[in-house]
Scaffold this active site. Structure first.
Site, mmCIF file in Angstrom:
data_model
loop_
_atom_site.group_PDB
_atom_site.id
_atom_site.type_symbol
_atom_site.label_atom_id
_atom_site.label_comp_id
_atom_site.label_asym_id
_atom_site.label_seq_id
_atom_site.Cartn_x
_atom_site.Cartn_y
_atom_site.Cartn_z
ATOM 1 N N CYS A 274 -4.966 -8.704 -9.469
ATOM 2 C CA CYS A 274 -4.798 -10.082 -9.004
ATOM 3 C C CYS A 274 -5.530 -11.081 -9.893
ATOM 4 O O CYS A 274 -5.094 -12.234 -10.030
ATOM 5 C CB CYS A 274 -5.276 -10.207 -7.554
ATOM 6 S SG CYS A 274 -4.219 -9.325 -6.381
ATOM 7 N N CYS B 110 -9.270 -8.075 -7.127
ATOM 8 C CA CYS B 110 -9.062 -6.866 -7.923
ATOM 9 C C CYS B 110 -8.552 -7.235 -9.320
ATOM 10 O O CYS B 110 -8.086 -8.344 -9.558
ATOM 11 C CB CYS B 110 -8.089 -5.912 -7.225
ATOM 12 S SG CYS B 110 -6.334 -6.364 -7.344
ATOM 13 N N HIS C 9 -4.320 -2.507 -6.617
ATOM 14 C CA HIS C 9 -4.329 -3.577 -5.627
ATOM 15 C C HIS C 9 -4.250 -3.049 -4.198
ATOM 16 O O HIS C 9 -5.023 -3.465 -3.328
ATOM 17 C CB HIS C 9 -3.190 -4.568 -5.855
ATOM 18 C CG HIS C 9 -3.077 -5.531 -4.717
ATOM 19 N ND1 HIS C 9 -3.963 -6.565 -4.526
ATOM 20 C CD2 HIS C 9 -2.235 -5.556 -3.647
ATOM 21 C CE1 HIS C 9 -3.663 -7.203 -3.404
ATOM 22 N NE2 HIS C 9 -2.622 -6.607 -2.858
ATOM 23 N N CYS D 102 -7.526 -12.027 -3.325
ATOM 24 C CA CYS D 102 -7.974 -10.705 -3.767
ATOM 25 C C CYS D 102 -8.623 -10.822 -5.142
ATOM 26 O O CYS D 102 -8.111 -11.519 -6.013
ATOM 27 C CB CYS D 102 -6.797 -9.735 -3.815
ATOM 28 S SG CYS D 102 -7.240 -8.068 -4.379
ATOM 29 N N ASP E 54 -7.582 8.528 6.144
ATOM 30 C CA ASP E 54 -6.923 8.763 4.854
ATOM 31 C C ASP E 54 -5.426 8.618 5.046
ATOM 32 O O ASP E 54 -4.906 8.842 6.147
ATOM 33 C CB ASP E 54 -7.222 10.168 4.332
ATOM 34 C CG ASP E 54 -6.347 11.220 5.020
ATOM 35 O OD1 ASP E 54 -5.372 11.682 4.398
ATOM 36 O OD2 ASP E 54 -6.623 11.557 6.194
ATOM 37 N N ASP F 256 -8.792 19.072 2.855
ATOM 38 C CA ASP F 256 -8.175 19.576 4.083
ATOM 39 C C ASP F 256 -8.022 21.087 3.973
ATOM 40 O O ASP F 256 -8.376 21.692 2.958
ATOM 41 C CB ASP F 256 -6.844 18.882 4.350
ATOM 42 C CG ASP F 256 -5.808 19.149 3.263
ATOM 43 O OD1 ASP F 256 -6.057 20.007 2.402
ATOM 44 O OD2 ASP F 256 -4.757 18.499 3.273
#
Length: 383
Positions: free
Chosen positions: A312, A309, A338, A307, A269, A94
């Site tokens: 998890c 990931c 996660h 999930c 974002d 930015d």
């Protein structure tokens, strides 16, 4: 065969919802996309291999903070931000305009830019349109943002009109400092105008006349009701060019993102998933949970059975709660892994739904998980 940086391929639409491919110097980005925030060149609690493992395609850096520490020239001497932080995929930075808004007690807007005092040591600095381009060139970000004027919700029409005028003037100076067709970095414009539809459209058209590689939508999620945020996006959808990416800055919750995708937005974002992770608030297929609650003390089930990931697959809610209440640093990493996986999988699913022509059905599945928030998007707008 890879295409030139700045090429945006619109691969499919479902209503206004879009699926595309944005080419950059460090690889192509599949849209819609969520971009994890790495303010000072690091996504908090996570390493680049963590981000790779969960499918992150692009991260953000913050021009204001990296300029102050460690300094953009120091980063440039190390080959740019990609080399400095070992993230080999795209980076967006930015311009520092939002920090001028959010840290307004330390800053003062002048005709030429923002004068501000460092929040670190109180030293005085000046950001001009040309200066923020120079900083971002040193960082060598794939996508750069021009200096703009961001106002909070409640600003008057006249204040918003003046902000649009100044934003356009500064965008032109940024474009002049980095002309179209320059190699490597892409320059997006930032559409302003608060919640005034005519100012939003005017801002977009003025910036399109200058010409940019993409168009960001700034000055939203700054306190306005969700229905007004969506109205601003609806106004811009038919105005902004179809062959350029659209980036809604600093947004937001899962429903913010899904409603915005429905209005034609491609890129997002927000610090929400990582900040909430560090506060123990986690997103699951059943909605949000707070992992520090006593009810999870002996819960041996995974955080989210849907999930895949690392968190998890490996740990129970009981262990995650133990880490959090014990203030173990591992809690930040596992929770952040996660939550970002949840957001990245959500936009990946949205992309697939757009390409298959079933976006409304996909969005409805998420709306059912957050009924109270969803109702806010349908509140009538008082004229």
């Amino acid at each position: 065969m890879s295409k030139a940086p700045g090429t945006f391929e619109l691969l499919g639409k479902d209503g206004s919802a879009r699926a595309g491919l944005l080419h950059t110097a460090h690889g192509a980005i599949e849209t819609p996309i969520f971009m994890p925030v790495g303010t000072v060149g690091s996504v908090k609690a996570l390493a680049p291999d963590d981000l790779d493992a969960i499918g992150a395609q692009i991260i953000l850096g913050n021009t204001y903070h990296l300029y102050l520490r460690p300094g953009d020239e120091l980063v440039a001497r190390r080959g740019g931000l990609h080399e400095f932080n070992a993230w080999r995929k795209p980076i967006l930075t930015d311009s520092g305009g939002f920090q001028a808004f959010s840290l307004s007690k330390l800053n003062k807007m002048k005709a030429d830019g923002f004068e501000f005092r460092s929040h670190i040591d109180g030293s005085k600095h000046m950001f001009t349109p040309e200066k923020v381009i120079s900083i971002q060139r040193n960082l060598n970000s794939d996508i750069m943002m021009p200096l703009d004027v961001c106002l909070g919700f409640g600003a008057s029409y006249d204040e918003a009109a003046k902000a649009v005028k100044k934003t356009t003037e500064w965008a032109k100076r940024c474009r002049d400092a980095y002309p179209a067709g320059s190699a490597g970095n892409l320059l997006f414009a930032i559409v302003q105008g608060c919640t005034f539809p005519d100012l939003r459209e005017a801002s977009a058209r003025q910036l399109m006349d200058i010409g940019f590689e993409g168009y960001a939508i700034g000055g939203l999620a700054v306190g306005e009701p969700k229905n007004l945020m969506m109205r601003a996006l609806r106004v811009l959808d038919p105005v902004l060019p179809q062959d350029k990416p659209r980036y809604l800055m600093g947004v937001g919750t899962p429903l913010d993102i899904l409603h915005a995708i429905e209005q034609g937005v491609d890129m997002f974002d927000c610090v929400l998933p990582t900040r909430n992770a560090r506060n123990g608030t986690l997103y699951t297929s059943e909605g949000k949970i707070n992992i520090k609650r006593q009810e999870y003390a002996e819960d041996d089930s995974p955080l989210d059975p849907k999930c895949s990931c690392y968190t998890c697959r490996t740990f129970s809610k009981a262990y995650l709660r133990h880490l959090y209440v014990s203030q173990e640093l591992l809690a930040f990493r596992l929770n952040s892994l996660h939550n970002l996986t949840y957001f990245l999988n959500m936009v990946k699913g949205a992309r697939k739904a757009v390409l298959e022509g079933r976006y409304a059905e996909f969005k409805a599945e998420y709306e059912a998980k957050y009924p109270e928030e969803d109702a806010l998007f349908d509140t009538p707008i008082a004229e």
